[in-house]
Design an enzyme around this catalytic site. Sequence first.
Site, short mmCIF file in Angstrom:
data_model
loop_
_atom_site.label_atom_id
_atom_site.label_comp_id
_atom_site.label_asym_id
_atom_site.label_seq_id
_atom_site.Cartn_x
_atom_site.Cartn_y
_atom_site.Cartn_z
N HIS A 157 2.27 4.12 6.84
CA HIS A 157 2.16 4.87 5.59
C HIS A 157 0.96 5.81 5.52
O HIS A 157 0.76 6.45 4.47
CB HIS A 157 2.15 3.90 4.38
CG HIS A 157 1.06 2.87 4.43
ND1 HIS A 157 1.25 1.63 4.98
CD2 HIS A 157 -0.22 2.90 4.01
CE1 HIS A 157 0.13 0.94 4.89
NE2 HIS A 157 -0.79 1.69 4.29
N ASP A 177 0.78 -1.24 0.00
CA ASP A 177 0.00 0.00 0.00
C ASP A 177 0.81 1.29 0.00
O ASP A 177 0.27 2.34 -0.35
CB ASP A 177 -0.97 0.00 1.19
CG ASP A 177 -2.09 1.02 1.03
OD1 ASP A 177 -2.44 1.36 -0.13
OD2 ASP A 177 -2.63 1.50 2.04
#
Length: 1008
Positions: free
Chosen positions: A447, A196
């Site tokens: 993230h 991701d």
Amino acid sequence: MGTPRLVSGVCDGGGSVGWVWMNSCTLGSPVLHISLIFWLLLASPGAWAAGYETCPPVKPGMLNVHLLPHTHDDVGWLKTVDQYYYGILNDIQHASVQYILDSVISSLLEDPTRRFIYVEMAFFSRWWKEQTNETKDTVRELVHQGRLEFVNGGWVMNDEAATHYGAIVDQMTLGLRFLQDTFGGSGRPRVAWHIDPFGHSREQASLFAQMGFDGFFLGRIDYQDKIVRQKKLKMEEVWRASASLKPPAADLFTGVLPNNYNPPKNLCWDVLCADKPMVEDPKSPEFNAVTMVNYFLELAYSQQKYYRTNHTVMTMGSDFQYENANMWFKNMDKLIRLVNQQQQVNGSRVHVLYSTPTCYLWELNKANLTWSVKEDDFFPYADGPHMFWTGYFSSRPALKRYERLSYNFLQVCNQLEALAGVAANLGSYGTGDSGPLNEAMAVLQHHDAVTGTARQNVADDYARQLAAGWGPCEVLVSNALSQLSYYKQNFSFCRELNISVCPVSQNSEHFQVTIYNPLGRKVDHMVRLPVGKGIFFVKDPDGKTVRNNVVMLPSSFGMKDQWELLFSASVPALGFSIYTVDKVSVQNSLQATSRKHRSHDRSQVLAIENEYIRATFDSSTGLLMKIENMEQKLSLPVSQGFFWYKASTGDEKSTQASGAYIFRPSHLKPFPVSRWAKVHMVKTALVQEVHQNFSAWCSQVVRLYPGQRHLELEWTVGPIPVEEHWGKEIISRFDTPMRTNGEFYTDSNGREILKRRRDRRPTWRLSQTEPVAGNYYPVSTRIYITDGHIQLAVVTDRSQGGSSLRDGSLELMVHRRLLEDDARGVGEPLTESGAGSTVRGRHFVLLSSVSDAAARHRLLAEEVVLAPQVVLAQAGSSLYSSRAVPRTQFSGLLRDLPPQVHLLTLARWGPKTLLLRLEHQFAATEDSGRNMSSPVTLNLQNLFRVFTITHLQETTLAANQPLTKSKASRLKWITNTGPTSYPPPSNLDPTSIILQPMEIRTFVVNIQ
């Protein structure tokens, strides 16, 4: 119902031909001990040693489709970490990690052919603590059999753009140590899994390789890059992730997944999905088994076209899926059985199986193919025309700075815990603990955390976690400093020095200043403390008077008539110096100090200088116009100012707007904040400053200290006005006449440097749709331009986005405020209010000859990232022991480390063991002037002052396995650049540890 039968030790759904009703090895919900018996009977032959031996059998000569059941669990994004774990606020996003893990374990127990992978230890470790011993035994068995497999294994799945390599190593070490302590070797991940993150750095791959991973699987790469890779069959390559480390030390097999990390279209069988389940009853009007199987076969063949072996993967899962794992597994059970039956029904050459990334990688390795080599990175990332994910390089700059400050403090905390021993944890100031800050910092590497791409309330919670982690570390540091100095002091940590707030220095007549230096070499540090107006005496550790100045702060710092005390401190390597400050008078102090401050007379030359640097400003505009390096007789016209891009809200080319992720300006040329600055100049013996006021919301102090070989620019931006109803993205830009041929250079997570070329990508032809955003790259610590003779570099105090959009120009984005969401899921515009709306930061500008520029900006970046920690103490200190001699200066080293060597980690590992990481911080060919790129030999046996190393074991970078074992067991890959091999292991001699350029060596050491 079909009866399960055993085939080659693996549970099979039966051998019937055609469309029949079967239950493929479903055991129902047996009592735990009965389930264990079934595992013994039904597991594959290698069930007792998790790893490649436990992989399910495949069918040679067929297309083997590896189904990868997985969940992607963001450690904060639309909800906080706790809200995601417990399933709170499901009206915002339906997600509960505790129920996912409960459900998955239950479903795995029903069928020994089923497999599942899990990633984020921040969640799994929390779930683990809540389980009974019986459940823990069950899970350990699943892990041993390879049916529950951990991939990646970090505390989080970290970002790769806004992260510093030291923080990446720390968070991976935390997660992998949990797995090692909990499951032993069976829990060790073989595969890195970053499905991701929004682009991928070369340094990340290098770190993973040095951690001993065999492979790395990615989800997101640029849409144009992916098209090229599919055509050229380069979806899988060997990533050579270092230009300095000898292959295969930083080589890592890397694969791009076919569908990011989502299931194929129409095959999502989660409670969050709307796809139709498999219906195999031909009497039902909803019967779709034939259609679904035919669709799957077509999908498998079409996907195989882009890969080189007779194996392909399908990621069966997505964000927070498997809360009802039975839905997924029941449909996949049917799919596997019905598809595989076609081999006998009509000679199908497709074989589908439950698998894991590790088992897929194992088959690729056994294919014995020659793989191409990749040497660049995967930045920037775009998922469509006009859709560059380069805004998050700069989003939420206040949080980015807090994260970097917290990394700094965590290293100080870890080092002092190692140097002071148990007294750091249990001392007169209470119980100190580095663990909470270590975990909070690990969470911040996620993230959607340090990237600034979470919702505002989640960003606030990330900051809360950091603040909570600082407290126990402050107790630890207080205990350690008392133990090492033999002083009991009333320590105070001024967390708001960046806004010139510190009650102790502002309100006390007498106080002590302890400066701790976390670097392995001596530093000279200019201490700046907010004070009330007055005259002060400062004494060094030997009791000698030190020159000091009191200077008035610019009005942009807050209230008027604020003052700061300045004095230069010399601090030994890995140690501290204690200075005393006495306020002796307030009479006439205002007059004495203020005469050193003056507004600029436009008829005078406006310049600041020391023995090395001279900076000249345009007398009519107040802007910087020239920098001179007088030591090297270099002079360069440099114009610096602040500009803003008008944020797009969509146009005729695309509806894409700027947002937390996406940077998309509506105009190619930014607008100046102001074409001139109101200027105020300060000149004292210890500092020369030019205060520039560009607008009510943008100002800067350009500063020089004695002996400093760089120019310091301290900028203050915000709150960004949006009364015009459009968002603004603020940059600091440096313009020079240098001829740079469209090239500039940025660091990769603070380590190696990569060349960037405007409107180019190294390995594929770019069709540029956004000339500004499409040329932005992440800058973790530095960016520079050069004409081959001189170099202009800017070192940053946090991660930012940067570029060179025309020759001789260099820009960094310092702040952004947007009024639209960019439609990437966060669902709210990036328009910070409160503390995050005004941001202060620093840029450090170096003008150097090319021959020694690398040494200068690397060493400066090291000092910025690991700046000295300043701790104050109010009057009233006492001796720690009546027989102790007070220690006002201390070094934890018997000698300074060479400048090439950085002490990356010194931390407690066990009761009498420490974790020690030493790195060579120069690349192989980057320094020609000072010979910094040569190998360095260290003697560790007599390096530290307070302990002796009695035993040394070298490990992988994350310290979860011995290095020799890792090198012997890592998968070997054939590349088109020729054969590579690890050097044979040599005897580990603590008196002669050699560091090659860019090498990090990690040791678990026993100490006395």
